[in-house]
Design an enzyme around this catalytic site. Structure first.
Site, PDB file in Angstrom:
ATOM      1  N   ASP A  62      68.419  16.631  13.883  1.00 28.70           N
ATOM      2  CA  ASP A  62      68.327  18.100  13.632  1.00 28.70           C
ATOM      3  C   ASP A  62      66.921  18.585  13.118  1.00 28.70           C
ATOM      4  O   ASP A  62      66.235  17.600  12.796  1.00 28.70           O
ATOM      5  CB  ASP A  62      69.207  18.516  12.466  1.00 28.70           C
ATOM      6  CG  ASP A  62      70.677  18.940  12.958  1.00 28.70           C
ATOM      7  OD1 ASP A  62      71.151  18.170  13.860  1.00 28.70           O
ATOM      8  OD2 ASP A  62      71.506  19.366  12.285  1.00 28.70           O
TER       9      ASP A  62
ATOM     10  N   HIS B 126      67.302  13.787  10.709  1.00 29.40           N
ATOM     11  CA  HIS B 126      66.405  14.740  10.678  1.00 29.40           C
ATOM     12  C   HIS B 126      65.237  14.339  11.284  1.00 29.40           C
ATOM     13  O   HIS B 126      64.728  13.590  10.680  1.00 29.40           O
ATOM     14  CB  HIS B 126      66.219  15.544   9.456  1.00 29.40           C
ATOM     15  CG  HIS B 126      67.456  16.235   8.824  1.00 29.40           C
ATOM     16  ND1 HIS B 126      68.654  15.499   8.146  1.00 29.40           N
ATOM     17  CD2 HIS B 126      68.087  17.439   9.040  1.00 29.40           C
ATOM     18  CE1 HIS B 126      69.558  16.324   7.933  1.00 29.40           C
ATOM     19  NE2 HIS B 126      69.271  17.530   8.474  1.00 29.40           N
TER      20      HIS B 126
END
Length: 219
Positions: A28, A174
Protein backbone atom coordinates in the site's frame (compact mmCIF):
# COMPACT_ATOMS: atom_id res chain seq x y z
CA UNK A 1 -21.32 4.94 8.47
CA UNK A 2 -20.41 1.32 8.95
CA UNK A 3 -16.81 0.13 9.14
CA UNK A 4 -16.59 -3.53 8.17
CA UNK A 5 -20.09 -4.32 9.46
CA UNK A 6 -20.69 -5.97 6.09
CA UNK A 7 -17.59 -8.13 6.18
CA UNK A 8 -18.95 -10.42 3.51
CA UNK A 9 -18.43 -7.62 1.00
CA UNK A 10 -14.70 -7.43 1.78
CA UNK A 11 -12.35 -10.21 0.76
CA UNK A 12 -9.53 -10.76 3.27
CA UNK A 13 -8.35 -14.20 2.11
CA UNK A 14 -8.18 -15.89 -1.28
CA UNK A 15 -9.05 -19.55 -1.68
CA UNK A 16 -8.08 -20.19 -5.29
CA UNK A 17 -9.56 -23.67 -5.45
CA UNK A 18 -6.30 -25.31 -6.50
CA UNK A 19 -5.40 -26.80 -3.14
CA UNK A 20 -2.07 -25.00 -3.24
CA UNK A 21 -0.59 -23.31 -0.17
CA UNK A 22 -0.91 -19.91 -1.80
CA UNK A 23 0.00 -16.58 -0.18
CA UNK A 24 -0.51 -13.13 -1.65
CA UNK A 25 1.74 -10.11 -1.11
CA UNK A 26 0.20 -6.65 -1.28
CA UNK A 27 1.81 -3.23 -0.90
CA UNK A 28 0.00 0.00 0.00
CA UNK A 29 0.72 3.73 -0.22
CA UNK A 30 3.12 3.88 -3.17
CA UNK A 31 4.58 4.30 -5.59
CA UNK A 32 7.54 5.81 -3.77
CA UNK A 33 10.55 6.78 -5.93
CA UNK A 34 13.03 5.48 -3.35
CA UNK A 35 11.50 2.28 -2.01
CA UNK A 36 9.17 0.98 -4.70
CA UNK A 37 12.09 0.28 -7.09
CA UNK A 38 13.91 -1.57 -4.30
CA UNK A 39 10.85 -3.71 -3.59
CA UNK A 40 10.40 -4.40 -7.30
CA UNK A 41 14.05 -5.46 -7.44
CA UNK A 42 13.55 -7.96 -4.59
CA UNK A 43 10.42 -9.35 -6.20
CA UNK A 44 12.24 -9.72 -9.53
CA UNK A 45 15.22 -11.43 -7.93
CA UNK A 46 12.90 -13.97 -6.33
CA UNK A 47 10.53 -14.21 -9.31
CA UNK A 48 7.36 -13.65 -7.29
CA UNK A 49 4.36 -11.42 -8.05
CA UNK A 50 2.64 -8.83 -5.89
CA UNK A 51 -0.26 -6.41 -5.98
CA UNK A 52 0.42 -2.71 -5.43
CA UNK A 53 -2.45 -0.59 -4.09
CA UNK A 54 -1.30 2.79 -5.31
CA UNK A 55 -2.33 6.32 -4.40
CA UNK A 56 -3.52 8.07 -7.54
CA UNK A 57 -1.63 11.30 -6.89
CA UNK A 58 1.61 9.32 -6.60
CA UNK A 59 0.82 7.33 -9.73
CA UNK A 60 0.47 10.61 -11.61
CA UNK A 61 3.85 11.78 -10.27
CA UNK A 62 5.67 8.54 -11.03
CA UNK A 63 4.06 6.88 -14.06
CA UNK A 64 7.32 5.07 -14.81
CA UNK A 65 6.89 3.01 -11.64
CA UNK A 66 3.34 2.01 -12.56
CA UNK A 67 4.64 1.02 -15.98
CA UNK A 68 7.41 -1.04 -14.40
CA UNK A 69 4.96 -2.83 -12.10
CA UNK A 70 2.82 -3.89 -15.03
CA UNK A 71 5.79 -4.75 -17.27
CA UNK A 72 7.20 -7.05 -14.59
CA UNK A 73 3.95 -8.96 -14.12
CA UNK A 74 2.55 -7.33 -11.01
CA UNK A 75 -0.95 -6.01 -10.47
CA UNK A 76 -1.98 -2.46 -9.62
CA UNK A 77 -4.99 -1.75 -7.42
CA UNK A 78 -6.88 1.40 -6.43
CA UNK A 79 -5.95 3.00 -3.08
CA UNK A 80 -7.83 6.25 -3.81
CA UNK A 81 -6.50 9.52 -5.17
CA UNK A 82 -5.34 11.17 -1.94
CA UNK A 83 -5.66 8.53 0.84
CA UNK A 84 -8.49 9.99 2.96
CA UNK A 85 -10.44 8.06 5.60
CA UNK A 86 -13.34 7.15 3.33
CA UNK A 87 -15.59 6.22 6.24
CA UNK A 88 -15.78 9.96 6.97
CA UNK A 89 -16.59 10.91 3.37
CA UNK A 90 -19.91 11.24 1.59
CA UNK A 91 -20.71 9.16 -1.47
CA UNK A 92 -19.81 11.93 -3.91
CA UNK A 93 -16.36 12.42 -2.42
CA UNK A 94 -15.76 8.66 -2.28
CA UNK A 95 -16.71 8.32 -5.93
CA UNK A 96 -14.33 11.13 -6.90
CA UNK A 97 -11.47 9.53 -4.97
CA UNK A 98 -12.06 6.17 -6.63
CA UNK A 99 -12.66 7.49 -10.15
CA UNK A 100 -9.72 9.90 -10.14
CA UNK A 101 -7.35 7.19 -8.88
CA UNK A 102 -8.50 4.83 -11.62
CA UNK A 103 -7.99 7.59 -14.16
CA UNK A 104 -4.49 8.39 -12.85
CA UNK A 105 -3.45 4.73 -13.02
CA UNK A 106 -4.75 4.30 -16.56
CA UNK A 107 -3.05 7.51 -17.70
CA UNK A 108 0.20 6.27 -16.19
CA UNK A 109 -0.12 2.86 -17.82
CA UNK A 110 -3.00 2.16 -20.22
CA UNK A 111 -2.13 -1.55 -20.11
CA UNK A 112 -3.10 -1.76 -16.43
CA UNK A 113 -6.15 -3.83 -15.54
CA UNK A 114 -7.58 -2.56 -12.26
CA UNK A 115 -9.59 -5.25 -10.49
CA UNK A 116 -9.36 -4.39 -6.80
CA UNK A 117 -9.70 -1.49 -4.41
CA UNK A 118 -8.39 -1.23 -0.86
CA UNK A 119 -9.77 1.49 1.39
CA UNK A 120 -7.14 3.60 3.16
CA UNK A 121 -6.78 2.49 6.79
CA UNK A 122 -9.07 -0.43 5.98
CA UNK A 123 -11.97 1.96 6.62
CA UNK A 124 -14.82 0.39 4.68
CA UNK A 125 -18.33 1.87 4.50
CA UNK A 126 -21.49 1.48 2.47
CA UNK A 127 -20.38 4.47 0.40
CA UNK A 128 -17.10 2.73 -0.41
CA UNK A 129 -18.89 -0.47 -1.40
CA UNK A 130 -21.28 1.48 -3.62
CA UNK A 131 -18.52 3.47 -5.32
CA UNK A 132 -16.43 0.34 -5.78
CA UNK A 133 -19.31 -1.53 -7.38
CA UNK A 134 -20.00 1.35 -9.75
CA UNK A 135 -16.33 1.35 -10.75
CA UNK A 136 -16.33 -2.42 -11.21
CA UNK A 137 -13.81 -2.99 -8.42
CA UNK A 138 -13.78 -5.74 -5.80
CA UNK A 139 -13.03 -4.73 -2.20
CA UNK A 140 -9.86 -6.37 -0.90
CA UNK A 141 -8.74 -6.24 2.74
CA UNK A 142 -5.95 -8.32 4.30
CA UNK A 143 -5.55 -11.15 6.78
CA UNK A 144 -1.98 -10.49 7.99
CA UNK A 145 -0.73 -7.07 9.08
CA UNK A 146 2.84 -7.12 10.45
CA UNK A 147 2.62 -3.34 11.01
CA UNK A 148 5.73 -2.70 8.97
CA UNK A 149 4.73 0.97 8.79
CA UNK A 150 5.57 1.29 12.51
CA UNK A 151 9.16 0.14 11.85
CA UNK A 152 9.20 -2.66 14.48
CA UNK A 153 12.40 -4.18 13.08
CA UNK A 154 13.12 -6.44 10.13
CA UNK A 155 12.93 -9.68 12.12
CA UNK A 156 9.69 -8.59 13.80
CA UNK A 157 8.04 -8.02 10.42
CA UNK A 158 9.07 -11.45 9.14
CA UNK A 159 8.14 -13.22 12.39
CA UNK A 160 4.70 -11.58 12.48
CA UNK A 161 3.89 -12.87 9.00
CA UNK A 162 5.20 -16.38 9.64
CA UNK A 163 3.27 -16.60 12.93
CA UNK A 164 -0.06 -15.97 11.18
CA UNK A 165 0.43 -17.34 7.69
CA UNK A 166 -2.02 -19.90 6.32
CA UNK A 167 -3.15 -20.91 2.83
CA UNK A 168 -4.97 -18.05 1.15
CA UNK A 169 -3.49 -15.36 3.39
CA UNK A 170 -3.22 -11.81 2.09
CA UNK A 171 -0.21 -9.99 3.55
CA UNK A 172 -0.29 -6.21 4.00
CA UNK A 173 3.00 -4.34 3.53
CA UNK A 174 3.86 -0.77 2.56
CA UNK A 175 6.15 0.67 -0.12
CA UNK A 176 5.31 4.30 0.64
CA UNK A 177 3.35 6.47 3.04
CA UNK A 178 0.23 8.65 2.80
CA UNK A 179 0.60 12.32 1.83
CA UNK A 180 -0.28 13.52 5.33
CA UNK A 181 2.52 11.42 6.84
CA UNK A 182 5.29 11.91 4.30
CA UNK A 183 6.64 15.08 5.90
CA UNK A 184 6.90 13.40 9.30
CA UNK A 185 9.31 10.69 8.15
CA UNK A 186 12.89 10.63 6.99
CA UNK A 187 12.76 9.52 3.37
CA UNK A 188 16.13 7.81 3.64
CA UNK A 189 14.83 5.23 6.12
CA UNK A 190 11.06 5.35 5.62
CA UNK A 191 10.52 1.79 4.34
CA UNK A 192 14.00 0.28 4.48
CA UNK A 193 12.84 -2.28 7.06
CA UNK A 194 10.12 -3.44 4.69
CA UNK A 195 12.64 -3.90 1.88
CA UNK A 196 14.99 -5.90 4.10
CA UNK A 197 12.15 -7.92 5.59
CA UNK A 198 10.85 -8.82 2.13
CA UNK A 199 14.26 -10.20 1.17
CA UNK A 200 14.04 -12.59 4.13
CA UNK A 201 10.30 -13.24 4.05
CA UNK A 202 10.10 -14.64 0.52
CA UNK A 203 12.58 -17.50 1.08
CA UNK A 204 11.12 -18.12 4.56
CA UNK A 205 7.64 -18.61 3.09
CA UNK A 206 9.08 -20.89 0.44
CA UNK A 207 10.83 -22.96 3.12
CA UNK A 208 7.47 -23.36 4.88
CA UNK A 209 5.92 -24.73 1.71
CA UNK A 210 4.02 -21.62 0.63
CA UNK A 211 3.78 -20.30 -2.92
CA UNK A 212 3.51 -16.56 -3.48
CA UNK A 213 1.04 -16.04 -6.29
CA UNK A 214 -0.96 -13.40 -8.14
CA UNK A 215 -4.45 -12.71 -6.85
CA UNK A 216 -7.03 -14.99 -8.51
CA UNK A 217 -9.99 -13.78 -10.52
CA UNK A 218 -12.74 -12.43 -8.30
CA UNK A 219 -16.37 -13.36 -8.74
Amino acid sequence: MRRLDDRWKVQSECADGTGRRSVYLTFDDGPNPCFTPQILDVLAQNRVPATFFVIGAYAAEHPELIQRMIAEGHEVGNHTMSHPDLSKCGLGEVQREVFEANQAIMLACPQASIRYIRAPYGAWSEEVFTASEIAGLAALHWSIDPRDWSRPGTDAIVDAVLASVRPGAIVLLHDGCPPDESTRSTQASLRNQTVMALSNLIPALDACGYEIRSLPEHH
